[in-house]
Design an enzyme around this catalytic site. Structure first.
Site, PDB file in Angstrom:
ATOM      1  N   GLY A  70      69.692 -52.912  11.642  1.00 27.48           N
ATOM      2  CA  GLY A  70      70.331 -53.536  12.791  1.00 27.48           C
ATOM      3  C   GLY A  70      71.355 -52.737  13.559  1.00 27.48           C
ATOM      4  N   PRO A 109      67.506 -49.307   7.966  1.00 32.88           N
ATOM      5  CA  PRO A 109      67.708 -48.859   9.347  1.00 32.88           C
ATOM      6  C   PRO A 109      66.409 -48.386   9.988  1.00 32.88           C
ATOM      7  CG  PRO A 109      68.400 -47.157   7.797  1.00 32.88           C
ATOM      8  CD  PRO A 109      68.000 -48.347   6.973  1.00 32.88           C
ATOM      9  N   GLY A 110      66.181 -48.781  11.218  1.00 28.58           N
ATOM     10  CA  GLY A 110      65.018 -48.307  11.964  1.00 28.58           C
ATOM     11  C   GLY A 110      65.465 -47.615  13.234  1.00 28.58           C
ATOM     12  N   ARG A 111      65.955 -48.423  14.179  1.00 32.87           N
ATOM     13  CA  ARG A 111      66.361 -47.906  15.491  1.00 32.87           C
ATOM     14  C   ARG A 111      67.368 -46.767  15.365  1.00 32.87           C
ATOM     15  NH1 ARG A 111      66.281 -51.275  20.071  1.00 32.87           N
ATOM     16  NH2 ARG A 111      66.389 -53.068  18.680  1.00 32.87           N
ATOM     17  N   ARG A 171      59.640 -52.569  26.686  1.00 31.27           N
ATOM     18  CA  ARG A 171      60.929 -53.189  26.372  1.00 31.27           C
ATOM     19  C   ARG A 171      61.636 -53.773  27.596  1.00 31.27           C
ATOM     20  NH1 ARG A 171      64.846 -50.979  24.332  1.00 31.27           N
ATOM     21  NH2 ARG A 171      65.426 -52.620  22.870  1.00 31.27           N
ATOM     22  N   TYR A 228      62.360 -57.574  27.294  1.00 29.43           N
ATOM     23  CA  TYR A 228      63.765 -57.946  27.046  1.00 29.43           C
ATOM     24  C   TYR A 228      64.721 -57.517  28.163  1.00 29.43           C
ATOM     25  CZ  TYR A 228      61.671 -56.741  22.419  1.00 29.43           C
ATOM     26  OH  TYR A 228      60.850 -56.558  21.348  1.00 29.43           O
ATOM     27  N   CYS A 250      48.613 -53.032  36.536  1.00 31.34           N
ATOM     28  CA  CYS A 250      48.386 -54.011  37.594  1.00 31.34           C
ATOM     29  C   CYS A 250      49.141 -55.276  37.284  1.00 31.34           C
ATOM     30  CB  CYS A 250      46.901 -54.304  37.684  1.00 31.34           C
ATOM     31  SG  CYS A 250      46.218 -53.572  39.126  1.00 31.34           S
ATOM     32  N   GLU A 251      50.438 -55.210  37.390  1.00 30.87           N
ATOM     33  CA  GLU A 251      51.267 -56.352  37.024  1.00 30.87           C
ATOM     34  C   GLU A 251      52.671 -56.099  37.554  1.00 30.87           C
ATOM     35  OE1 GLU A 251      50.672 -57.916  33.228  1.00 30.87           O
ATOM     36  OE2 GLU A 251      52.742 -58.532  32.957  1.00 30.87           O
ATOM     37  N   TYR A 266      60.757 -48.326  18.859  1.00 32.23           N
ATOM     38  CA  TYR A 266      60.127 -49.478  19.500  1.00 32.23           C
ATOM     39  C   TYR A 266      59.505 -49.144  20.864  1.00 32.23           C
ATOM     40  CZ  TYR A 266      62.752 -51.724  15.777  1.00 32.23           C
ATOM     41  OH  TYR A 266      63.260 -52.059  14.549  1.00 32.23           O
TER      42      TYR A 266
HETATM   43  N1  LLP Z   1      64.607 -54.947   8.517  1.00 33.72           N
HETATM   44  C1  LLP Z   1      64.012 -56.044   9.024  1.00 33.72           C
HETATM   45  C2  LLP Z   1      63.654 -57.124   8.110  1.00 33.72           C
HETATM   46  C3  LLP Z   1      63.757 -56.143  10.387  1.00 33.72           C
HETATM   47  O1  LLP Z   1      63.178 -57.235  10.877  1.00 33.72           O
HETATM   48  C4  LLP Z   1      64.098 -55.071  11.235  1.00 33.72           C
HETATM   49  C5  LLP Z   1      63.812 -55.125  12.673  1.00 33.72           C
HETATM   50  C6  LLP Z   1      64.694 -53.933  10.662  1.00 33.72           C
HETATM   51  C7  LLP Z   1      64.953 -53.913   9.300  1.00 33.72           C
HETATM   52  C8  LLP Z   1      65.097 -52.737  11.463  1.00 33.72           C
HETATM   53  O2  LLP Z   1      66.090 -53.049  12.381  1.00 33.72           O
HETATM   54  P1  LLP Z   1      66.771 -51.886  13.270  1.00 33.72           P
HETATM   55  O3  LLP Z   1      67.590 -51.001  12.360  1.00 33.72           O
HETATM   56  O4  LLP Z   1      65.679 -51.126  13.921  1.00 33.72           O
HETATM   57  O5  LLP Z   1      67.604 -52.622  14.232  1.00 33.72           O
HETATM   58  N2  LLP Z   1      61.200 -54.707  19.195  1.00 33.72           N
HETATM   59  C9  LLP Z   1      62.623 -54.914  19.267  1.00 33.72           C
HETATM   60  C10 LLP Z   1      63.293 -54.735  17.929  1.00 33.72           C
HETATM   61  C11 LLP Z   1      62.750 -55.672  16.885  1.00 33.72           C
HETATM   62  C12 LLP Z   1      63.410 -55.480  15.553  1.00 33.72           C
HETATM   63  C13 LLP Z   1      62.684 -56.230  14.519  1.00 33.72           C
HETATM   64  N3  LLP Z   1      63.188 -56.088  13.200  1.00 33.72           N
HETATM   65  C14 LLP Z   1      63.203 -53.943  20.305  1.00 33.72           C
HETATM   66  O6  LLP Z   1      62.448 -53.216  20.934  1.00 33.72           O
HETATM   67  O7  LLP Z   1      64.411 -53.929  20.525  1.00 33.72           O
END
Ligand code: LLP
Length: 462
Positions: free
Chosen positions: A276, A319-321, A358, A362, A389-390, A418
Site C-alpha cells: 500500500g 509491496p507492489g507499487r 488508470r 480512476y 475508439c472511445e 499497474y
Molecule cells: N497485497 C494485497 C492483498 C493487495 O490487494 C495489493 C494491491 C497489494 C498487496 C499491493 O499493494 P501496493 O503496494 O501495490 O499498493 N490497480 C490499482 C491498484 C490496485 C491494488 C490492488 N491491491 C491502481 O492502478 O492503482
C-alpha cells in the site's frame, strides 16, 4: 507543473531535472534517475529515451532495473531491522508480473504474492521457491487451489470459509497439510481512492474483525484437519501516503492476534500487513521514506504486542507499487495535434488506455514531458487522447507541455506499476515491450507482441 525555460549557456551538459526545477523555484516531481542530456532529451538511468524509442519503437515501457533492485533491498533491510530477522517482504506481482521482475525478487531473496494461477505460473516458470509464495484472491477456483496445493505454495491467504473448505479438501487428496493465513478487515480507512481501499468493514475481501466474523473464521480454520493456520493478514489499500492508517492497522492486527490467543487459545506465528505505500505521480505527492514508515508501523505493532504480552511473530508485507511504480515510464509518439479554438488542445498518441487504463478507470494523475524537448518551457495545456475508439480513452487532461508537434515523443512518468499488468487488447492493439535499463545497456524483458501472438487463440496453426 511549470517547467522553467533555460538557455543553452545556462545549462550544464548533464543535470538533474529535479534540481533544475528547484533551482528555478519550481517544485520538483521527478526522480533522481531522470536527467536531460545535451540534446535536450530525457534520459532514464543515464540512457537517452529518444534513442531507445527509435531502437524499440513506441509505445514503449522503460524500467530502471537498478532502482527496482534498490527498492527490494530497502524493504528487506528495513523489515529485518524493524520487525526482526524472520520478517519478509513479498513482492505483490499484480503491480507488474513479468518473468524478469520475479527473477529479480528471487535473486533478492524476497517472497512473492500471487493472485491467480497465471501469476503463479510466471513464478513457477522462473523456478521461484514455492515456500516463499503467498496465494491471494477473493474467488480462487477449485482448479487454482489444486494447482497451488500441488505445487506446494507456502501460504494461501484465505478470504472465506468456503475457500477454507476447498483448500482442506484439496490438501486431503494430496495428503498434505496446507499452511494458510486468514484475511481479515480491520475497519480502517486508508485515505486513498475508493477503488483501492480494501480494509474497511464493507469490503469484498476477507472477514471483518469488528463484526466478530473474523473470530468465527479463525474458529473454522482451527477445526479443519488438513490446513494449518499460521496467522492473520490485512491489506487496507493502495497508494497510501498517510502513515496513521498503516500504524492503526498494525495496532488492530496485534490486538486481534492477542484476542484470538485469549479467546480461542490460538497464538498466531505470522502477521501479514499487506502493501500500500504510495509513490509520487505528481508534484503534490511527496516521496515516502520506506525505512522510516516501516519503523513507525513496527513501533505501533510491537507496542501493542508487548502491551498484550504476546511473544515474537514473523511479520510479512506485500509491496507492489512502491517496488516498481516509479522505476518505469512510457514513451509515445505524438501522431496529431488538434486545437479547438477557445476550448481545448488535444494531442493524439499511439497508445492509451490499452497500455495504461488508470486515467480512464480512476482519473489517476500523471506527470508528462516531451522526451525530445525535455527542458523546454511547458506553457500550453493539452488533453492527451489515446488511440482507442472511445472518448474516455485519455491519459490526462490539462497537461502542461511545450507547444507540441507531430512526431514529438511524449514521456509519461511513474508507469512501472499497474500499467503493463492492466493492459488490454481493446481494438486489437498489441501490448508494448518492457525494456529494462541497466549499467548503460538496454534489453527487452518482454518483447513487443505481434498480431499473430495477440490473436494466437484464433488461429489453428499455433
Ligand atoms: N497485497 C494485497 C492483498 C493487495 O490487494 C495489493 C494491491 C497489494 C498487496 C499491493 O499493494 P501496493 O503496494 O501495490 O499498493 N490497480 C490499482 C491498484 C490496485 C491494488 C490492488 N491491491 C491502481 O492502478 O492503482
Amino acid at each position: 507543473m511549470h517547467i522553467a525555460n533555460y538557455t543553452m549557456a545556462m545549462k550544464p551538459p548533464w543535470y538533474n531535472i529535479k534540481q533544475y526545477y528547484e533551482k528555478d523555484g519550481c517544485d520538483g516531481v521527478l526522480y533522481d534517475n531522470l536527467t536531460i542530456n545535451e540534446k535536450d532529451h530525457l534520459c532514464m538511468a543515464g540512457m537517452d529515451t529518444v534513442e531507445l524509442a527509435q531502437e524499440y519503437g513506441t509505445p514503449l515501457y522503460l524500467m530502471d532495473e537498478e532502482r527496482i533492485i534498490n527498492r527490494m533491498r530497502t524493504y528487506k533491510r528495513a523489515m529485518s531491522k524493524h520487525f526482526g530477522g524472520t520478517s519478509l517482504p513479498f513482492y505483490a506481482s499484480k503491480a507488474l508480473c513479468c518473468r524478469r521482475i520475479i527473477e529479480l525478487a528471487k535473486a533478492e531473496d524476497m517472497g512473492v504474492d500471487v493472485v491467480s494461477a497465471g501469476e503463479l505460473f510466471v513464478a513457477e516458470s522462473v523456478g521461484f521457491p514455492m515456500n516463499k509464495i503467498c496465494f491471494h484472491g477473493s474467488s480462487k477456483t477449485r482448479a487454482e487451489i489444486d494447482y497451488a496445493v500441488g505445487l506446494g505454495v507456502g501460504f494461501f491467504i484465505c478470504d472465506s470459509e468456503e475457500e477454507l473448505r476447498r483448500i482442506d479438501a484439496s490438501a486431503a487428496v494430496r495428503g498434505v497439510r496446507q499452511s494458510i493465513i486468514l484475511r481479515v478487515t480491520p475497519g480502517i480507512d486508508p485515505h486513498t481512492f475508493a477503488a483501492v481501499a480494501t480494509g474497511l468493514i464493507d469490503s469484498k475481501f476477507g472477514l471483518p474483525i469488528p463484526t466478530g466474523q473474523a473470530r468465527e473464521f479463525t474458529r473454522t480454520a482451527l477445526s479443519l484437519k488438513n490446513i494449518e493456520l499460521r496467522g492473520f493478514h490485512c491489506h487496507i489499500g493502495s497508494q497510501i501516503f498517510d502513515k496513521q492508517p498503516l500504524c492503526d492497522a498494525a495496532t488492530v492486527m496485534a490486538g486481534f492476534a492477542a484476542d484470538m490467543r485469549d479467546e480461542l487459545g490460538y497464538s498466531a506465528e505470522i502477521i501479514d500487513l499487506g502493501g500500500g505505500f504510495g509513490v509520487p505521480y505528481v508534484e503534490s505527492e511527496a516521496e515516502i521514506d520506506i525505512d522510516d514508515t516501516i519503523r513507525l508501523v513496527a513501533e505501533h505493532y510491537k507496542a501493542e504486542m508487548s502491551r498484550r504480552g504476546f511473544g515474537d511473530t514473523a511479520v510479512f508485507m506485500e509491496p507492489g507499487r512502491s517496488i516498481v511504480g516509479d522505476s518505469g515510464l512510457t514513451l509515445y509518439e505524438i501522431q496529431d495535434v488538434k486545437v479547438i479554438p477557445g476550448l481545448k488542445n488535444y494531442v493524439a498518441i499511439d497508445g492509451g488506455m490499452t497500455d495504461n487504463p488508470r486515467y480512464a478507470l480512476y482519473q489517476s494523475q500523471y506527470t508528462m514531458l516531451l522526451a525530445n524537448r525535455a527542458g523546454e518551457r511547458a506553457d500550453t495545456l493539452y488533453t492527451v487522447g489515446g488511440r482507442c475508439c472511445e472518448s474516455g480513452d485519455m491519459l490526462g487532461e490539462d497537461i502542461p507541455l511545450p507547444a507540441a508537434r507531430v512526431g514529438d515523443m511524449l514521456a509519461v512518468m511513474t508507469t512501472g506499476a499497474y500499467n503493463y499488468s492492466m493492459a488490454s487488447h481493446y481494438n486489437c492493439v498489441p501490448k508494448p515491450p518492457i525494456v529494462m535499463l541497466k549499467d548503460g545497456k538496454s534489453y527487452a524483458a518482454v518483447r513487443r507482441e505481434s498480431f499473430h501472438e495477440m490473436l494466437a487463440c484464433q488461429f489453428d496453426d499455433t
